[in-house]
Motif scaffolding. Structure first.
Motif, short mmCIF file in Angstrom:
data_model
loop_
_atom_site.label_atom_id
_atom_site.label_comp_id
_atom_site.label_asym_id
_atom_site.label_seq_id
_atom_site.Cartn_x
_atom_site.Cartn_y
_atom_site.Cartn_z
N GLN A 110 0.83 -1.20 0.00
CA GLN A 110 0.00 0.00 0.00
C GLN A 110 0.87 1.26 0.00
O GLN A 110 0.35 2.35 -0.07
N LEU A 129 -0.50 -1.19 -4.92
CA LEU A 129 -1.94 -0.92 -4.96
C LEU A 129 -2.25 0.56 -5.00
O LEU A 129 -3.30 0.97 -5.51
N HIS A 130 -1.35 1.37 -4.44
CA HIS A 130 -1.62 2.81 -4.37
C HIS A 130 -0.62 3.62 -5.20
O HIS A 130 -0.46 4.81 -5.00
N ILE A 175 -2.11 6.69 -6.41
CA ILE A 175 -3.56 6.63 -6.48
C ILE A 175 -4.11 7.55 -5.40
O ILE A 175 -3.92 7.31 -4.22
N MET A 181 -8.92 2.47 -8.25
CA MET A 181 -7.81 1.57 -7.95
C MET A 181 -7.29 1.00 -9.27
O MET A 181 -8.06 0.78 -10.20
N GLU A 183 -6.71 -1.51 -11.80
CA GLU A 183 -7.39 -2.80 -11.97
C GLU A 183 -6.41 -3.96 -12.15
O GLU A 183 -6.56 -5.02 -11.56
N MET A 186 -4.82 -4.87 -8.83
CA MET A 186 -5.75 -5.56 -7.93
C MET A 186 -5.95 -7.02 -8.37
O MET A 186 -5.97 -7.92 -7.53
N ALA A 211 -8.01 -2.92 -0.45
CA ALA A 211 -6.77 -3.65 -0.13
C ALA A 211 -6.96 -4.62 1.03
O ALA A 211 -6.43 -5.73 1.02
#
Length: 258
Positions: A110, A129-130, A175, A181, A183, A186, A211
């Protein structure tokens, strides 16, 4: 580095965690802000966090308002001055070792601080993720822009950057709140979570969704869930093992695993 005195219970938990990781075939790491605080990178929630003074600007506002973009870049460079020179800590180095010896298949993070890359983990093994705060991208054409160039121009003109290629809006490759988010990341994160035997959460409060669904996906797929965090999390009851200890102290010896 000060080593924190661990209680006997915490020492027992750390030993159990190391045994579990030693016997695992495929570990997935999942990291949050807590792994980077010993490196001088502030987390969002601690009292006095610089993030409270320089809060991120919401995505819709960034896109719609040149003044918001200007302020977002001012805050970005103020935060870079606080932690932009951070180096990987003991936790990053331990996880990098687990990747290098083939025990950890991927690190889902993250964090936006680029410290997993700086610790020597191949970018292909890191699922962000971010996003990443170490460079910028055009929101229209996707062209990568380097922060040093943006900052030099920003400090000379005070103007938020536009894309050298298409004239579009340029934003750090993170992000933001209100932004979709990523895609692909993820989907990759879900896939590795379903394909591990130990899912190791390190330094995440597990309150940010989507997350925070990933540890449960791993557990439902048969993995053992291990949570290493300073404070309790909402998923502690779902975990096979919860270790409340200093992250660097707990992970440092893993750098010796073969």
């Amino acid at each position: 580095m000060d080593h924190h005195e661990l209680t006997q219970d915490a020492l027992d938990d750390v030993a159990e965690m190391r045994d579990m990781l030693r016997n695992a075939r495929r570990i997935v790491g999942f990291t949050g802000a807590g792994i980077s605080t010993e490196c001088g990178v502030p987390d969002f929630r601690s009292p006095g966090s610089p993030w409270l003074k320089f809060p991120p600007i919401e995505f819709g506002e960034f896109v719609s308002s040149p003044a918001a973009r200007q302020e977002a870049w001012r805050r970005k460079f103020a935060m870079d001055d606080i932690y932009g020179h951070a180096k990987p800590g003991r936790g990053h180095r331990a996880l990098a070792h687990l990747v290098s010896v083939g025990r950890m298949s991927a690190i889902i993070t993250q964090n936006i601080d680029n410290l997993h890359q700086a610790s020597g983990v191949a970018p292909s093994r890191i699922i962000e993720l971010h996003g990443n705060g170490a460079y910028a991208r055009c929101l229209d054409c996707g062209l990568r822009h380097e922060l040093a160039d943006i900052r030099a121009r920003f400090e000379a003109t005070g103007e938020p950057p536009v894309c050298a290629s298409c004239g579009g809006i340029v934003k750090t490759a993170t992000i933001s709140f209100g932004q979709a988010m990523p895609e692909r990341e993820m989907l990759r994160a879900q896939a590795v979570a379903m394909d591990c035997d130990v899912f190791l959460v390190v330094g995440s409060s597990l309150v940010v969704h989507p997350a925070a669904t990933l540890p449960l996906i791993a557990r439902q797929s048969g993995a053992r869930l291990v949570i290493l965090n300073r404070d309790p999390t909402p998923l502690d009851e779902a975990a096979s093992l919860v270790v409340n200890a200093d992250i660097g102290d707990a992970l440092e010896p893993l750098a010796q695993l073969n």
